[in-house]
Design a protein around this motif. Structure first.
Motif, mmCIF file in Angstrom:
data_model
loop_
_atom_site.group_PDB
_atom_site.id
_atom_site.type_symbol
_atom_site.label_atom_id
_atom_site.label_comp_id
_atom_site.label_asym_id
_atom_site.label_seq_id
_atom_site.Cartn_x
_atom_site.Cartn_y
_atom_site.Cartn_z
ATOM 1 N N LEU A 55 4.537 -42.562 -12.359
ATOM 2 C CA LEU A 55 3.991 -41.279 -11.894
ATOM 3 C C LEU A 55 2.802 -40.919 -12.765
ATOM 4 O O LEU A 55 2.906 -40.195 -13.748
ATOM 5 C CB LEU A 55 5.071 -40.200 -11.947
ATOM 6 C CG LEU A 55 6.249 -40.454 -11.000
ATOM 7 C CD1 LEU A 55 7.383 -39.480 -11.280
ATOM 8 C CD2 LEU A 55 5.801 -40.358 -9.546
ATOM 9 N N SER A 56 1.672 -41.421 -12.362
ATOM 10 C CA SER A 56 0.463 -41.310 -13.168
ATOM 11 C C SER A 56 -0.285 -40.028 -12.852
ATOM 12 O O SER A 56 0.203 -39.135 -12.155
ATOM 13 C CB SER A 56 -0.450 -42.506 -12.889
ATOM 14 O OG SER A 56 -0.897 -42.474 -11.546
ATOM 15 N N ALA A 57 -1.512 -39.959 -13.373
ATOM 16 C CA ALA A 57 -2.378 -38.823 -13.042
ATOM 17 C C ALA A 57 -2.600 -38.711 -11.543
ATOM 18 O O ALA A 57 -2.742 -37.608 -10.997
ATOM 19 C CB ALA A 57 -3.715 -38.987 -13.765
ATOM 20 N N ALA A 58 -2.632 -39.840 -10.841
ATOM 21 C CA ALA A 58 -2.815 -39.814 -9.392
ATOM 22 C C ALA A 58 -1.669 -39.108 -8.701
ATOM 23 O O ALA A 58 -1.849 -38.453 -7.665
ATOM 24 C CB ALA A 58 -2.947 -41.239 -8.855
ATOM 25 N N SER A 59 -0.463 -39.220 -9.243
ATOM 26 C CA SER A 59 0.687 -38.543 -8.658
ATOM 27 C C SER A 59 0.742 -37.081 -9.071
ATOM 28 O O SER A 59 1.005 -36.202 -8.252
ATOM 29 C CB SER A 59 1.981 -39.249 -9.084
ATOM 30 O OG SER A 59 2.027 -40.566 -8.578
ATOM 31 N N PHE A 60 0.509 -36.801 -10.348
ATOM 32 C CA PHE A 60 0.667 -35.448 -10.861
ATOM 33 C C PHE A 60 -0.443 -34.516 -10.359
ATOM 34 O O PHE A 60 -0.195 -33.370 -10.012
ATOM 35 C CB PHE A 60 0.670 -35.471 -12.390
ATOM 36 C CG PHE A 60 1.226 -34.215 -13.007
ATOM 37 C CD1 PHE A 60 2.571 -34.113 -13.307
ATOM 38 C CD2 PHE A 60 0.412 -33.136 -13.281
ATOM 39 C CE1 PHE A 60 3.091 -32.951 -13.863
ATOM 40 C CE2 PHE A 60 0.906 -31.966 -13.832
ATOM 41 C CZ PHE A 60 2.256 -31.877 -14.127
ATOM 42 N N LEU A 61 -1.676 -34.997 -10.324
ATOM 43 C CA LEU A 61 -2.802 -34.161 -9.908
ATOM 44 C C LEU A 61 -3.439 -34.629 -8.600
ATOM 45 O O LEU A 61 -3.804 -33.816 -7.757
ATOM 46 C CB LEU A 61 -3.877 -34.149 -11.005
ATOM 47 C CG LEU A 61 -3.464 -33.618 -12.378
ATOM 48 C CD1 LEU A 61 -4.625 -33.750 -13.350
ATOM 49 C CD2 LEU A 61 -3.008 -32.181 -12.295
ATOM 50 N N GLY A 62 -3.575 -35.964 -8.450
ATOM 51 C CA GLY A 62 -4.354 -36.507 -7.352
ATOM 52 C C GLY A 62 -3.738 -36.331 -5.979
ATOM 53 O O GLY A 62 -4.439 -36.042 -5.004
ATOM 54 N N VAL A 63 -2.412 -36.510 -5.849
ATOM 55 C CA VAL A 63 -1.773 -36.417 -4.536
ATOM 56 C C VAL A 63 -1.909 -35.005 -3.974
ATOM 57 O O VAL A 63 -2.254 -34.817 -2.798
ATOM 58 C CB VAL A 63 -0.295 -36.841 -4.623
ATOM 59 C CG1 VAL A 63 0.435 -36.493 -3.331
ATOM 60 C CG2 VAL A 63 -0.179 -38.339 -4.892
ATOM 61 N N ALA A 64 -1.652 -34.006 -4.799
ATOM 62 C CA ALA A 64 -1.800 -32.626 -4.326
ATOM 63 C C ALA A 64 -3.235 -32.356 -3.899
ATOM 64 O O ALA A 64 -3.477 -31.684 -2.885
ATOM 65 C CB ALA A 64 -1.377 -31.649 -5.423
ATOM 66 N N GLY A 65 -4.208 -32.881 -4.658
ATOM 67 C CA GLY A 65 -5.607 -32.689 -4.304
ATOM 68 C C GLY A 65 -5.973 -33.344 -2.985
ATOM 69 O O GLY A 65 -6.695 -32.759 -2.171
ATOM 70 N N LEU A 66 -5.454 -34.545 -2.750
ATOM 71 C CA LEU A 66 -5.762 -35.243 -1.503
ATOM 72 C C LEU A 66 -5.089 -34.573 -0.305
ATOM 73 O O LEU A 66 -5.676 -34.476 0.772
ATOM 74 C CB LEU A 66 -5.332 -36.708 -1.610
ATOM 75 C CG LEU A 66 -6.227 -37.599 -2.472
ATOM 76 C CD1 LEU A 66 -5.612 -38.985 -2.608
ATOM 77 C CD2 LEU A 66 -7.625 -37.699 -1.882
ATOM 78 N N VAL A 67 -3.842 -34.138 -0.477
ATOM 79 C CA VAL A 67 -3.171 -33.433 0.611
ATOM 80 C C VAL A 67 -3.881 -32.108 0.890
ATOM 81 O O VAL A 67 -4.048 -31.697 2.047
ATOM 82 C CB VAL A 67 -1.680 -33.199 0.271
ATOM 83 C CG1 VAL A 67 -1.007 -32.351 1.352
ATOM 84 C CG2 VAL A 67 -0.958 -34.529 0.129
ATOM 85 N N TYR A 68 -4.326 -31.427 -0.158
ATOM 86 C CA TYR A 68 -5.113 -30.205 0.016
ATOM 87 C C TYR A 68 -6.369 -30.477 0.847
ATOM 88 O O TYR A 68 -6.702 -29.723 1.759
ATOM 89 C CB TYR A 68 -5.513 -29.656 -1.356
ATOM 90 C CG TYR A 68 -6.631 -28.645 -1.306
ATOM 91 C CD1 TYR A 68 -6.373 -27.299 -1.081
ATOM 92 C CD2 TYR A 68 -7.965 -29.039 -1.454
ATOM 93 C CE1 TYR A 68 -7.403 -26.367 -1.009
ATOM 94 C CE2 TYR A 68 -8.999 -28.127 -1.383
ATOM 95 C CZ TYR A 68 -8.726 -26.790 -1.161
ATOM 96 O OH TYR A 68 -9.743 -25.885 -1.075
ATOM 97 N N GLY A 69 -7.074 -31.568 0.550
ATOM 98 C CA GLY A 69 -8.344 -31.827 1.204
ATOM 99 C C GLY A 69 -8.225 -32.433 2.589
ATOM 100 O O GLY A 69 -9.037 -32.139 3.460
#
Length: 510
Positions: A55-69
């Motif tokens: 569970l890297s930075a992509a999971s902790f921050l990136g997934v929420a950002g991509l789903v948001y966008g």
């Protein structure tokens, strides 16, 4: 924004990492301790450690950002991440543990009896590891700058120093404890603010968060000629097979006592990942309420860290932001430690240890080269992270998954299940998959997404590159039956014989 509490949270996470990692300094003595934690890690501890590093930075921050966008299309990302462990469970978890290898290149050479395939595998491990490390350093810089105002280079430097110290101290024993603790730190840091923010939202009398209709229309967020269905399928394939090919994931299976332990570890990992991935969509939906459109200069990756300041106020917002900042740093540290461990093992075995042995006549302590390698494993990707422009956490990590899926995944699956795999075929498959994927993704990075089918195929190559690599390996192997290793039958028996049966046979022979 500058928040002292966030700085305190980051410092506490770093100190905890160093303190827990220091345990390995007293426990690590043998080579197996540094590389595979003595092969004594229990399934529950190993599952927490895998969850921590995966569970890297992509999971902790990136997934929420991509789903948001991009809407619910991006929920395929956590599904693909988790599906990868189901593939591992069914196909290779137990055989890879029974191989007795320390690293992925060890397995490749043991299965195929070739120094050439070992060399290519070593180069790929380092390349994938560094490709994955770069966004961790960049994300650390983004996070520390956002919550404390520190310069961009500071966050990555902190992660680099802490990881070099933790890995060098006790190798796999150290980072096993570190990553297991950090999984629960990340889960808590993401879950508590989410529940608090939802409570505050509903207590204020607000209705349920409303998002644009197109945001939750599956597979309809792209332009008509964007071929979203193909892109989604290719992404899921890259994530599910790329998980198998990530060196820092596979090396954890070598730490289980036996193949049964490896399978139990994987089942627990799936449960832990599924629990964690329930949370990023909550932040994405709240982000849509707070920011109907993304302000200029604000990256999607920063949405999670910005939400508490918009929905709460005063000390409460600072505390929630501090928790999220600490969890984000735990994500950077745990994933970076696993990546650094896999790269360190290859650099030590393939580069430093042979040189030190020649210089000292074979008397150099094994630990010395390992610790030099730990430093080299993190310094170079940190410098690279400062030299290139950030591409987005989830995007850069996706590149690593695509390369791993088209190279190591066919090699491992065929190596474990197909006895007619030849050395020449394996080498041809790895080189074909790697070359095709790097060329496609490199073109996209240099020229941007070209749109249409050309753009879709180049930006998301897994759906054609993986079959191309596997087909090449099979075809070349059938054309070169003389290059099938003579030890293949014995190796395959070892990979697929349960430990209880192997132990019973050895007792009968004794």
């Amino acid at each position: 924004m500058s928040q002292p509490l966030s700085l305190v949270a980051v410092v506490l996470v770093c100190l905890t990492t160093l303190a827990v990692g220091g345990l390995g300094l007293r426990l690590s003595r043998r080579t197996s301790d540094f590389y595979v934690a003595g092969r004594t890690v229990s399934p529950r501890l190993n599952a927490s450690a895998i969850g921590g590093e995966y569970l890297s930075a992509a999971s902790f921050l990136g997934v929420a950002g991509l789903v948001y966008g991009s809407g619910v299309d991006m929920l395929w990302l956590p599904i693909g991440y988790t599906l990868g462990y189901l593939v591992l469970l069914v196909m290779v978890a137990a055989p890879m543990r029974r191989s007795g290898a320390y690293t992925l290149p060890d397995f490749a050479e043991a299965r195929l009896g070739s120094r050439a395939i070992r060399l290519v595998s070593s180069v790929l491990v380092v390349a994938i590891g560094w490709l994955y490390l770069v966004p961790q350093f960049q994300g650390a810089g983004l996070t520390l700058t956002l919550v404390t105002g520190a310069p961009q280079w500071v966050g990555g430097l902190v992660v680099m120093v802490v990881i070099a110290a933790a890995v060098g101290a006790g190798g796999m024993r150290s980072i096993t404890f570190v990553q297991a603790v950090q999984y629960w730190v990340k889960l808590t840091a993401l879950a508590v603010p989410a529940f608090v923010l939802l409570f505050l939202w509903f207590r204020a009398g607000h209705p349920a968060p409303v998002v644009p209709p197109e945001w939750h229309s599956p597979l309809r967020t792209g332009a008509p000629d964007d071929h979203t269905l193909y892109r989604t399928a290719s992404t899921v394939l890259a994530l599910s097979l790329g998980t198998m090919g990530l060196p820092h994931v596979l090396v954890r299976y070598y730490t289980n006592p036996d193949g049964v332990g490896a399978r139990r570890t994987t089942v627990t990992v799936i449960a832990l990942l599924g629990t964690f991935y329930l949370l990023p969509p909550v932040y994405a939906a709240l982000g849509r309420v707070v920011y109907p459109t993304l302000p200029d200069g604000v990256r999607q990756d920063s949405i999670v860290l910005r939400i508490p300041g918009e929905l709460a106020g005063g000390l409460g917002a600072d505390l929630l932001t501090a928790m999220l900042a600490g969890g984000a740093f735990a994500a950077f540290l745990s994933t970076a430690s696993g990546l650094a461990m896999s790269v360190t093992g290859v650099i030590d075995q393939e580069v430093l240890r042979p040189r030190l042995a020649r210089l000292t006549g074979g008397d150099a302590p094994a630990v010395r080269g390992f610790r030099f390698a730990a430093v080299a494993a993190v310094v170079l990707p940190y410098l690279l992270s400062r030299a290139i422009e950030p591409l987005g956490l989830a995007t850069t990590v996706g590149l690593a998954f695509a390369v791993a899926a088209a190279t190591f995944a066919p090699l491992i699956i065929l190596g474990v299940w197909w006895r007619r795999l030849s050395t020449t075929g394996a080498l041809a498959g790895v080189l074909t998959g790697g070359t095709a994927t790097v060329a496609a993704l490199g073109t996209t990075m240099l020229r941007g997404d070209l749109g249409g089918w050309v753009g879709a195929l180049l930006a998301n190559p897994a759906l054609w590159a993986v079959p191309l690599a596997a087909g090449t390996a099979v075809a070349v192997s059938l054309l070169t039956p003389g290059r099938v290793p003579a030890t293949t039958t014995r190796t395959m028996v070892r990979l697929h014989t349960p430990e209880r049966i192997a132990l019973a046979r050895s007792r009968v022979r004794d």
